[in-house]
Design a protein around this motif. Structure first.
Motif, PDB file in Angstrom:
ATOM      1  N   ILE A  31      20.173  83.557 -42.486  1.00  0.00           N
ATOM      2  CA  ILE A  31      19.588  82.938 -43.679  1.00  0.00           C
ATOM      3  C   ILE A  31      18.524  83.849 -44.274  1.00  0.00           C
ATOM      4  CG2 ILE A  31      18.183  81.017 -44.528  1.00  0.00           C
ATOM      5  CD1 ILE A  31      19.468  79.297 -42.325  1.00  0.00           C
ATOM      6  N   ALA A  32      17.634  84.355 -43.418  1.00  0.00           N
ATOM      7  CA  ALA A  32      16.558  85.226 -43.895  1.00  0.00           C
ATOM      8  C   ALA A  32      17.119  86.510 -44.492  1.00  0.00           C
ATOM      9  CB  ALA A  32      15.588  85.539 -42.755  1.00  0.00           C
ATOM     10  N   ALA A  33      18.124  87.106 -43.827  1.00  0.00           N
ATOM     11  CA  ALA A  33      18.717  88.341 -44.338  1.00  0.00           C
ATOM     12  C   ALA A  33      19.435  88.109 -45.662  1.00  0.00           C
ATOM     13  CB  ALA A  33      19.695  88.906 -43.303  1.00  0.00           C
ATOM     14  N   LEU A  34      20.127  86.974 -45.784  1.00  0.00           N
ATOM     15  CA  LEU A  34      20.848  86.667 -47.024  1.00  0.00           C
ATOM     16  C   LEU A  34      19.880  86.437 -48.177  1.00  0.00           C
ATOM     17  CD1 LEU A  34      23.555  86.000 -48.414  1.00  0.00           C
ATOM     18  CD2 LEU A  34      23.239  83.633 -47.668  1.00  0.00           C
ATOM     19  N   ALA A  35      18.780  85.737 -47.913  1.00  0.00           N
ATOM     20  CA  ALA A  35      17.796  85.486 -48.971  1.00  0.00           C
ATOM     21  C   ALA A  35      17.103  86.768 -49.409  1.00  0.00           C
ATOM     22  CB  ALA A  35      16.766  84.468 -48.486  1.00  0.00           C
ATOM     23  N   ALA A  36      16.856  87.671 -48.470  1.00  0.00           N
ATOM     24  CA  ALA A  36      16.141  88.902 -48.800  1.00  0.00           C
ATOM     25  C   ALA A  36      17.048  89.941 -49.457  1.00  0.00           C
ATOM     26  CB  ALA A  36      15.503  89.485 -47.540  1.00  0.00           C
ATOM     27  N   HIS A  37      18.308  90.010 -49.013  1.00  0.00           N
ATOM     28  CA  HIS A  37      19.226  91.044 -49.527  1.00  0.00           C
ATOM     29  C   HIS A  37      20.591  90.442 -49.836  1.00  0.00           C
ATOM     30  CE1 HIS A  37      16.171  93.896 -48.176  1.00  0.00           C
ATOM     31  NE2 HIS A  37      16.222  93.343 -46.976  1.00  0.00           N
ATOM     32  N   PRO A  38      20.672  89.578 -50.824  1.00  0.00           N
ATOM     33  CA  PRO A  38      21.975  88.945 -51.124  1.00  0.00           C
ATOM     34  C   PRO A  38      23.024  89.939 -51.572  1.00  0.00           C
ATOM     35  CG  PRO A  38      20.358  88.482 -52.852  1.00  0.00           C
ATOM     36  CD  PRO A  38      19.607  89.127 -51.726  1.00  0.00           C
ATOM     37  N   GLN A  39      22.591  91.077 -52.127  1.00  0.00           N
ATOM     38  CA  GLN A  39      23.548  92.065 -52.595  1.00  0.00           C
ATOM     39  C   GLN A  39      24.265  92.770 -51.446  1.00  0.00           C
ATOM     40  OE1 GLN A  39      20.269  92.260 -52.839  1.00  0.00           O
ATOM     41  NE2 GLN A  39      19.681  94.137 -51.753  1.00  0.00           N
ATOM     42  N   ALA A  40      23.795  92.601 -50.220  1.00  0.00           N
ATOM     43  CA  ALA A  40      24.415  93.259 -49.069  1.00  0.00           C
ATOM     44  C   ALA A  40      25.732  92.602 -48.671  1.00  0.00           C
ATOM     45  CB  ALA A  40      23.453  93.248 -47.883  1.00  0.00           C
ATOM     46  N   TRP A  41      26.019  91.440 -49.212  1.00  0.00           N
ATOM     47  CA  TRP A  41      27.278  90.742 -48.934  1.00  0.00           C
ATOM     48  C   TRP A  41      28.164  90.769 -50.178  1.00  0.00           C
ATOM     49  CZ3 TRP A  41      23.096  89.380 -46.075  1.00  0.00           C
ATOM     50  CH2 TRP A  41      23.298  89.018 -44.737  1.00  0.00           C
ATOM     51  N   SER A  42      29.427  91.092 -49.991  1.00  0.00           N
ATOM     52  CA  SER A  42      30.381  90.941 -51.082  1.00  0.00           C
ATOM     53  C   SER A  42      30.767  89.471 -51.198  1.00  0.00           C
ATOM     54  CB  SER A  42      31.630  91.788 -50.817  1.00  0.00           C
ATOM     55  OG  SER A  42      32.331  91.281 -49.683  1.00  0.00           O
ATOM     56  N   VAL A  43      31.354  89.111 -52.321  1.00  0.00           N
ATOM     57  CA  VAL A  43      31.807  87.728 -52.497  1.00  0.00           C
ATOM     58  C   VAL A  43      32.845  87.379 -51.444  1.00  0.00           C
ATOM     59  CG1 VAL A  43      32.987  86.139 -54.046  1.00  0.00           C
ATOM     60  CG2 VAL A  43      31.276  87.719 -54.959  1.00  0.00           C
TER      61      VAL A  43
ATOM     62  N   GLY B 245      25.325  76.371 -47.096  1.00  0.00           N
ATOM     63  CA  GLY B 245      25.019  76.058 -48.489  1.00  0.00           C
ATOM     64  C   GLY B 245      24.457  77.250 -49.236  1.00  0.00           C
ATOM     65  N   GLY B 246      23.543  77.977 -48.594  1.00  0.00           N
ATOM     66  CA  GLY B 246      22.962  79.160 -49.235  1.00  0.00           C
ATOM     67  C   GLY B 246      24.004  80.230 -49.489  1.00  0.00           C
ATOM     68  N   ALA B 247      24.915  80.453 -48.523  1.00  0.00           N
ATOM     69  CA  ALA B 247      25.952  81.467 -48.697  1.00  0.00           C
ATOM     70  C   ALA B 247      26.926  81.076 -49.810  1.00  0.00           C
ATOM     71  CB  ALA B 247      26.706  81.650 -47.373  1.00  0.00           C
ATOM     72  N   ALA B 248      27.268  79.798 -49.875  1.00  0.00           N
ATOM     73  CA  ALA B 248      28.142  79.344 -50.966  1.00  0.00           C
ATOM     74  C   ALA B 248      27.463  79.544 -52.319  1.00  0.00           C
ATOM     75  CB  ALA B 248      28.498  77.872 -50.770  1.00  0.00           C
ATOM     76  N   GLY B 249      26.152  79.291 -52.375  1.00  0.00           N
ATOM     77  CA  GLY B 249      25.420  79.491 -53.621  1.00  0.00           C
ATOM     78  C   GLY B 249      25.393  80.940 -54.044  1.00  0.00           C
ATOM     79  N   VAL B 250      25.100  81.843 -53.104  1.00  0.00           N
ATOM     80  CA  VAL B 250      25.048  83.269 -53.436  1.00  0.00           C
ATOM     81  C   VAL B 250      26.429  83.765 -53.858  1.00  0.00           C
ATOM     82  CG1 VAL B 250      24.578  85.574 -52.516  1.00  0.00           C
ATOM     83  CG2 VAL B 250      23.067  83.678 -51.932  1.00  0.00           C
ATOM     84  N   ALA B 251      27.486  83.253 -53.216  1.00  0.00           N
ATOM     85  CA  ALA B 251      28.843  83.651 -53.597  1.00  0.00           C
ATOM     86  C   ALA B 251      29.158  83.265 -55.041  1.00  0.00           C
ATOM     87  CB  ALA B 251      29.858  83.018 -52.646  1.00  0.00           C
ATOM     88  N   CYS B 252      28.567  82.162 -55.507  1.00  0.00           N
ATOM     89  CA  CYS B 252      28.811  81.686 -56.879  1.00  0.00           C
ATOM     90  C   CYS B 252      27.836  82.263 -57.891  1.00  0.00           C
ATOM     91  CB  CYS B 252      28.741  80.162 -56.928  1.00  0.00           C
ATOM     92  SG  CYS B 252      30.035  79.322 -55.985  1.00  0.00           S
ATOM     93  N   SER B 253      26.858  83.024 -57.415  1.00  0.00           N
ATOM     94  CA  SER B 253      25.802  83.494 -58.325  1.00  0.00           C
ATOM     95  C   SER B 253      26.283  84.579 -59.275  1.00  0.00           C
ATOM     96  CB  SER B 253      24.611  84.018 -57.517  1.00  0.00           C
ATOM     97  OG  SER B 253      24.984  85.156 -56.740  1.00  0.00           O
TER      98      SER B 253
END
Length: 449
Positions: free
Chosen positions: A321-333, A366-374
Motif C-alpha cells: 500500500i505504501a509503495a503504491l501510494a508513493a510510486h503509482p507509476q511503478a505499476w503498469s495497468v 481498493g487502492g490498486a483498482a483506483g490507481v489502475a483506473c486513474s
C-alpha cells in the motif's frame, strides 16, 4: 468488536431507568472501571508492540533474508507454494485442536464476543506462525483478540468479582487498545466502537470512556516504545502520497462508478469467503491445508504473470500500500489488474479458511483498482486511490464513518482535498453492500480433523 455491554455496574439510573453520565461518574464501580482501563492500557500496548514487531521480523526473514541466503535477490516466483503449504500445516491443528480455534473467521468481521485467556495461545500461534508466511490477511483481528484476552486474564489474576458487564467493558477496552496501535491511534478505534456497538446516549458513553482512556494511553506507550527500541511498529500509514489538486468534476464522474466497481468486487470476495467457510466446515484440517495452498497458487500466478515479486500479492499488503501510494507509476495497468485479480482471489479464500484480519488487504485491493483506473481522462491518481481505498474499507466492514476517517488519516496532508470523494465512496460502498446482501451459508467452525 466484543459484544454490546449493559450499563456499568453500580451506575445510578434516572426515572426512565437509564443511567445518566453524571451519576455514572459518581458510581464507585464505574470509576474503578476507568482506573482499570487506564492501567490495562500500558501492558496491552506493550504486548501489541512485541506482537507486531515479532510478526514483522518473521515476515522480513521469510520474504527477504531467507531468499537471499538461498542466493536470490528477492523471493522467487515459486516461494509462496512451500510457504503457504507450511502455513496450512501449522494452522490446521490449531483450528481443530486448540481452544478458540485460532481466533474468529475473518469473513465474519473483526470478531464476535471476546476470546478468553484459554484461547490466547492458539490465537498468537495462528497469527505469528502463518501471517508472516504470506496469508493474505491483516494483524488487526488477532491483535483485538489478544487485547481482550489479556484484559480478562488480568481480571482473573486479580481475583475480581466476575461481573459480566464490567468484564465485557474491560475486554472491549483491551481490544480497542490493541487495535488502536496499528490504526493510527484511538480516534479510529473509538469510532469502530461507536458504529459496531450501535449504542446511543449514556450506554454509549459508558463503553466509550474506558475504551478511549485505555487506547489513548496504549497508543502513547506503543509509539514511544517503538521510537525507543527502533523496531518496526507496523502501523498502517502512508509515508508519501502523490500531491494532487482539488478533485474536480472529472474525478467525481469517474469516482462514483469506480466506487461501485470496488464495492462489488469486495462484496464478491466476501461472499466467496462465506462459501469457502462453508466448505471448510467439514474435514476442516485437510481443507484448511488445501485452502492455504490455493492461496499460494494465486500469489505464484501473480509473480508469473507480471514478473514482479510475489510478496506484493502476499501478506496483509501494508508495505505494498505504501509503495503504491508513493510510486503509482511503478505499476503498469496490467500489473495492477493482475494484483487485484490474484490477491483478491487469495483474500477471498483466506477470509473463509485462515486466520487474521480482513481490513488491510481490502485497502490495497481498493487502492490498486483506483490507481489502475486513474489513466482515464480527467481522473487523478490521488483521488482514484483515495476513493478506492475508502470504498473497499467500508464494503468489508460495513462501517462508513470509521472507514471514512481511517482513509482520511491515511491520506495525510492531502486529506482535506480528498475528503468529499472519500465520503462519496463509503456511501456507495454501504449501499452496494446492503443491496447485495442475501442469506449467507452456515459458517460454523468444525473441529473434526
Amino acid at each position: 468488536m466484543p459484544g454490546t455491554p449493559a450499563p456499568a455496574p453500580g451506575a445510578a439510573r434516572d426515572e426512565a431507568g437509564t443511567p445518566t453520565l453524571r451519576r455514572m461518574l459518581h458510581s464507585p464501580g464505574y470509576v474503578r472501571l476507568l482506573v482499570l482501563s487506564a492501567l490495562l492500557g500500558v501492558p496491552i500496548a506493550l504486548a501489541a508492540f512485541f506482537f507486531v514487531s515479532l510478526q514483522h521480523t518473521l515476515q522480513h526473514w521469510v520474504w527477504h533474508t531467507l531468499p537471499e541466503d538461498f542466493g536470490h535477490d528477492r523471493a522467487p516466483w515459486w516461494w509462496p507454494l512451500p510457504a503457504l503449504l507450511l502455513a496450512g500445516l501449522i494452522l490446521a491443528p490449531v483450528i481443530t485442536r486448540l481452544p478458540g480455534a485460532g481466533g474468529h473467521l475473518p469473513v465474519l468481521g473483526l470478531g464476535g464476543g471476546p476470546l478468553g485467556p484459554k484461547a490466547l495461545p492458539g490465537v498468537v500461534l495462528a497469527a505469528l506462525a502463518t501471517l508472516p508466511l504470506g496469508v493474505v490477511l491483516g494483524p488487526e483481528a488477532p491483535l483485538m483478540a489478544v487485547g481482550s484476552g489479556l484484559a480478562l486474564l488480568a481480571l482473573r489474576s486479580a481475583k475480581r468479582a466476575a461481573e459480566p458487564t464490567g468484564a465485557m467493558i474491560l475486554a472491549t477496552a483491551g481490544s480497542t487498545t490493541a487495535i488502536s496501535t496499528i490504526l493510527g491511534g484511538p480516534v479510529v478505534a473509538a469510532l469502530l466502537i461507536i458504529e459496531s456497538a450501535g449504542l446511543t446516549g449514556p450506554p454509549l458513553v459508558t463503553l466509550l470512556l474506558p475504551c478511549l482512556i485505555a487506547s489513548g494511553i496504549g497508543a502513547l506507550v506503543f509509539t514511544g516504545f517503538g521510537h525507543w527500541t527502533g523496531l518496526s511498529i507496523g502501523a498502517l500509514r502512508l509515508p508519501e502520497v502523490p500531491p494532487d489538486v482539488d478533485p474536480d468534476a472529472g474525478d467525481f464522474l469517474w469516482g462514483i462508478p469506480l466506487a461501485v466497481l470496488v464495492a462489488v468486487m469486495v462484496t464478491a470476495g466476501r461472499r466467496f469467503g462465506h462459501l469457502t467457510a462453508a466448505w471448510t466446515g467439514r474435514q476442516t484440517a485437510v481443507r484448511t491445508v488445501v485452502c492455504a495452498l490455493a492461496v499460494g497458487v494465486c500469489i505464484t500466478a501473480y509473480a508469473l504473470l507480471t514478473g514482479r515479486s510475489p510478496e506484493e500479492a502476499a501478506l496483509s499488503g501494508q508495505a505494498t500500500i505504501a509503495a503504491l501510494a508513493a510510486h503509482p507509476q511503478a505499476w503498469s495497468v496490467a500489473a495492477l489488474v493482475a494484483l487485484v485479480a490474484c490477491k483478491g482471489l487469495a483474500w477471498g479464500i483466506s477470509l473463509g479458511s485462515l486466520r487474521g484480519g480482513p481490513i488491510f488487504p481490502s485497502i490495497l485491493l481498493g487502492g490498486a483498482a483506483g490507481v489502475a483506473c486513474s489513466g482515464l481522462p480527467g481522473f487523478g491518481v490521488t483521488p482514484a486511490f483515495a476513493v478506492g481505498a475508502a470504498t473497499a474499507t467500508a464494503a468489508i466492514t460495513g462501517l462508513p464513518v470509521s472507514s471514512a476517517v481511517l482513509t482520511t488519516l491515511l491520506m495525510g496532508t492531502d486529506a482535506h482535498n480528498q475528503m468529499p470523494l472519500i465520503v462519496v465512496g463509503v456511501v456507495v460502498a454501504v449501499i452496494v453492500r446492503e443491496l447485495a446482501a442475501r442469506p449467507e451459508p452456515a459458517t460454523g467452525t468444525a473441529t473434526t480433523p
